[in-house]
Design a protein around this motif. Structure first.
Motif, PDB file in Angstrom:
ATOM      1  N   THR A  22      55.938  39.552  46.651  1.00  0.00           N
ATOM      2  CA  THR A  22      53.999  40.045  46.576  1.00  0.00           C
ATOM      3  C   THR A  22      53.765  40.856  45.795  1.00  0.00           C
ATOM      4  OG1 THR A  22      53.361  38.645  48.540  1.00  0.00           O
ATOM      5  CG2 THR A  22      52.187  39.824  47.879  1.00  0.00           C
ATOM      6  N   ALA A  23      54.260  41.593  46.025  1.00  0.00           N
ATOM      7  CA  ALA A  23      54.153  42.971  44.628  1.00  0.00           C
ATOM      8  C   ALA A  23      54.554  42.818  43.561  1.00  0.00           C
ATOM      9  CB  ALA A  23      54.671  43.694  45.436  1.00  0.00           C
ATOM     10  N   ALA A  24      55.552  41.506  43.353  1.00  0.00           N
ATOM     11  CA  ALA A  24      56.231  41.030  41.792  1.00  0.00           C
ATOM     12  C   ALA A  24      54.914  39.721  41.611  1.00  0.00           C
ATOM     13  CB  ALA A  24      57.303  40.732  42.111  1.00  0.00           C
ATOM     14  N   THR A  25      54.225  38.855  42.506  1.00  0.00           N
ATOM     15  CA  THR A  25      53.227  38.134  41.565  1.00  0.00           C
ATOM     16  C   THR A  25      52.738  38.812  41.128  1.00  0.00           C
ATOM     17  OG1 THR A  25      54.391  36.808  43.571  1.00  0.00           O
ATOM     18  CG2 THR A  25      52.447  36.235  42.424  1.00  0.00           C
ATOM     19  N   ARG A  26      52.429  39.395  41.890  1.00  0.00           N
ATOM     20  CA  ARG A  26      50.731  40.643  41.107  1.00  0.00           C
ATOM     21  C   ARG A  26      50.167  41.808  40.561  1.00  0.00           C
ATOM     22  NH1 ARG A  26      48.669  37.365  44.362  1.00  0.00           N
ATOM     23  NH2 ARG A  26      47.869  37.563  46.192  1.00  0.00           N
ATOM     24  N   ILE A  27      51.786  42.028  40.586  1.00  0.00           N
ATOM     25  CA  ILE A  27      52.236  42.690  38.718  1.00  0.00           C
ATOM     26  C   ILE A  27      52.032  41.174  37.840  1.00  0.00           C
ATOM     27  CG2 ILE A  27      54.209  43.873  37.911  1.00  0.00           C
ATOM     28  CD1 ILE A  27      54.619  45.633  40.371  1.00  0.00           C
ATOM     29  N   THR A  28      52.592  40.421  37.909  1.00  0.00           N
ATOM     30  CA  THR A  28      53.464  39.939  36.843  1.00  0.00           C
ATOM     31  C   THR A  28      51.681  38.577  36.723  1.00  0.00           C
ATOM     32  OG1 THR A  28      54.981  39.150  37.236  1.00  0.00           O
ATOM     33  CG2 THR A  28      54.196  37.906  36.200  1.00  0.00           C
ATOM     34  N   ASP A  29      51.197  39.033  37.761  1.00  0.00           N
ATOM     35  CA  ASP A  29      49.734  38.337  37.378  1.00  0.00           C
ATOM     36  C   ASP A  29      48.801  39.444  36.450  1.00  0.00           C
ATOM     37  OD1 ASP A  29      50.535  35.484  39.004  1.00  0.00           O
ATOM     38  OD2 ASP A  29      49.551  36.536  40.499  1.00  0.00           O
ATOM     39  N   VAL A  35      50.081  41.589  34.361  1.00  0.00           N
ATOM     40  CA  VAL A  35      49.705  41.846  33.288  1.00  0.00           C
ATOM     41  C   VAL A  35      49.813  40.472  32.176  1.00  0.00           C
ATOM     42  CG1 VAL A  35      51.963  41.862  31.504  1.00  0.00           C
ATOM     43  CG2 VAL A  35      51.793  43.821  33.545  1.00  0.00           C
ATOM     44  N   THR A  36      50.159  39.676  32.577  1.00  0.00           N
ATOM     45  CA  THR A  36      49.875  38.081  32.365  1.00  0.00           C
ATOM     46  C   THR A  36      48.110  38.196  32.106  1.00  0.00           C
ATOM     47  OG1 THR A  36      49.770  37.190  33.630  1.00  0.00           O
ATOM     48  CG2 THR A  36      52.089  37.378  32.437  1.00  0.00           C
ATOM     49  N   GLY A  37      47.252  38.771  33.125  1.00  0.00           N
ATOM     50  CA  GLY A  37      45.811  38.505  32.684  1.00  0.00           C
ATOM     51  C   GLY A  37      44.822  37.257  33.608  1.00  0.00           C
ATOM     52  N   ALA A  38      46.084  36.839  34.613  1.00  0.00           N
ATOM     53  CA  ALA A  38      45.660  35.854  35.852  1.00  0.00           C
ATOM     54  C   ALA A  38      45.085  36.530  36.454  1.00  0.00           C
ATOM     55  CB  ALA A  38      46.912  35.499  35.905  1.00  0.00           C
ATOM     56  N   LEU A  39      45.280  37.922  37.119  1.00  0.00           N
ATOM     57  CA  LEU A  39      44.643  38.908  37.540  1.00  0.00           C
ATOM     58  C   LEU A  39      43.500  39.985  36.970  1.00  0.00           C
ATOM     59  CD1 LEU A  39      44.321  39.030  41.279  1.00  0.00           C
ATOM     60  CD2 LEU A  39      45.734  40.768  41.106  1.00  0.00           C
ATOM     61  N   THR A  40      42.711  39.918  37.103  1.00  0.00           N
ATOM     62  CA  THR A  40      42.207  40.878  36.360  1.00  0.00           C
ATOM     63  C   THR A  40      41.333  41.543  37.833  1.00  0.00           C
ATOM     64  OG1 THR A  40      40.219  39.595  36.850  1.00  0.00           O
ATOM     65  CG2 THR A  40      41.239  39.862  34.443  1.00  0.00           C
ATOM     66  N   HIS A  41      41.249  41.394  39.053  1.00  0.00           N
ATOM     67  CA  HIS A  41      40.899  42.483  39.787  1.00  0.00           C
ATOM     68  C   HIS A  41      41.587  43.037  40.865  1.00  0.00           C
ATOM     69  CE1 HIS A  41      40.326  38.582  41.582  1.00  0.00           C
ATOM     70  NE2 HIS A  41      40.839  39.045  42.739  1.00  0.00           N
ATOM     71  N   ASP A  42      41.305  44.423  41.938  1.00  0.00           N
ATOM     72  CA  ASP A  42      42.215  44.730  42.874  1.00  0.00           C
ATOM     73  C   ASP A  42      42.361  43.505  43.785  1.00  0.00           C
ATOM     74  OD1 ASP A  42      42.369  46.858  41.119  1.00  0.00           O
ATOM     75  OD2 ASP A  42      40.908  48.107  42.754  1.00  0.00           O
ATOM     76  N   VAL A  43      43.395  43.545  44.300  1.00  0.00           N
ATOM     77  CA  VAL A  43      44.031  42.633  45.968  1.00  0.00           C
ATOM     78  C   VAL A  43      44.252  43.247  46.505  1.00  0.00           C
ATOM     79  CG1 VAL A  43      44.428  40.488  46.464  1.00  0.00           C
ATOM     80  CG2 VAL A  43      43.660  40.059  44.059  1.00  0.00           C
ATOM     81  N   HIS A  44      43.749  43.062  47.905  1.00  0.00           N
ATOM     82  CA  HIS A  44      44.409  43.391  48.667  1.00  0.00           C
ATOM     83  C   HIS A  44      44.867  42.615  49.890  1.00  0.00           C
ATOM     84  CE1 HIS A  44      42.997  47.638  47.983  1.00  0.00           C
ATOM     85  NE2 HIS A  44      41.550  46.769  47.675  1.00  0.00           N
ATOM     86  N   ASP A  45      46.372  42.500  49.741  1.00  0.00           N
ATOM     87  CA  ASP A  45      46.981  41.616  50.419  1.00  0.00           C
ATOM     88  C   ASP A  45      47.596  41.949  51.909  1.00  0.00           C
ATOM     89  OD1 ASP A  45      47.821  39.592  48.995  1.00  0.00           O
ATOM     90  OD2 ASP A  45      48.736  40.715  47.523  1.00  0.00           O
ATOM     91  N   VAL A  46      47.442  41.043  52.403  1.00  0.00           N
ATOM     92  CA  VAL A  46      48.025  41.540  54.444  1.00  0.00           C
ATOM     93  C   VAL A  46      48.899  40.930  54.448  1.00  0.00           C
ATOM     94  CG1 VAL A  46      47.013  42.081  56.737  1.00  0.00           C
ATOM     95  CG2 VAL A  46      45.220  42.802  54.893  1.00  0.00           C
ATOM     96  N   LEU A  47      49.920  41.120  54.772  1.00  0.00           N
ATOM     97  CA  LEU A  47      51.029  40.421  55.763  1.00  0.00           C
ATOM     98  C   LEU A  47      51.962  41.075  57.081  1.00  0.00           C
ATOM     99  CD1 LEU A  47      53.350  41.603  52.011  1.00  0.00           C
ATOM    100  CD2 LEU A  47      51.388  39.259  52.531  1.00  0.00           C
TER     101      LEU A  47
END
Length: 157
Positions: A120-127, A129-141
Motif C-alpha cells: 500500500t505504501a509503495a502504491t501510494r508513493i507511486t501514485d 509521484v505520477t500525479g494519480a494521487l493529489t490529496h492525502d489518503v489515510h488507509d486503515v488496514l
C-alpha cells in the motif's frame, strides 16, 4: 474495556524504558539473541518495575512491538513475575517470537499485515509521484489478535 466497566483513563498506565532497553530492541543484530537475554542486567529501579510497584492492580502489558515484549518478559521474569499467571503480556507487530523450551512461539501479539502495509505504501508513493494521487489518503488496514500462551483470562473482580 467497556464490557468490563473499565475506564481507560484510570486503568491504563504508560511507562518509559531506559536506553539499554531500546538499544537492544532496535538493534537488528540483537534480535537473534532476544530469546536468551541472561546477560541483560535488570535493576530494581527499572522504569517498568517502578510502574508496576506504583500500580499493583496492573494485570496486563501491551508492549510497543514484539521485540520489546520479549525484553519485557525478561524483566518480569527477573522480578519473579510469571507470565501469564501474574501478568499477561501482548506484543505488537507479529515479527519477533518469544520461544518456550520447545522453540514454539508463545507470544500473544497484534499481528500487522506487513506485506499489505508495504504494498500500500509503495502504491501510494507511486501514485503521488505520477500525479494519480493529489490529496492525502489515510488507509486503515486490518490487524489480527493472535492469542498464544502469554495471556490469561481477566481476573474476576
Amino acid at each position: 474495556a467497556e464490557e468490563f466497566a473499565l475506564d481507560p483513563d484510570s486503568h491504563l498506565h504508560a511507562t518509559g524504558f531506559d536506553d539499554a532497553f531500546w538499544s537492544i530492541a532496535y538493534t537488528p543484530s540483537e534480535h537473534t539473541k532476544l530469546s536468551s537475554l541472561e546477560n541483560l542486567p535488570v535493576s530494581d529501579d527499572d522504569p517498568l518495575l517502578c510502574t508496576l510497584r506504583r500500580h499493583p492492580e496492573v494485570t496486563a502489558i501491551l508492549a510497543p512491538n514484539d521485540a520489546s515484549a520479549v525484553i519485557v518478559h525478561h524483566i518480569l521474569k527477573h522480578a519473579g513475575l510469571r507470565v501469564p499467571d501474574d501478568i499477561s503480556l501482548i506484543g505488537f507487530d507479529g515479527t519477533i517470537p518469544l520461544c518456550n523450551a520447545e522453540w514454539r512461539n508463545i507470544l500473544t501479539t497484534v499481528a500487522l499485515p506487513l506485506h499489505q502495509i508495504g504494498f500500500t505504501a509503495a502504491t501510494r508513493i507511486t501514485d503521488r509521484v505520477t500525479g494519480a494521487l493529489t490529496h492525502d489518503v489515510h488507509d486503515v488496514l486490518p490487524t489480527s489478535l493472535v492469542i498464544r500462551e502469554t495471556t490469561a483470562p481477566p481476573r474476576s473482580r
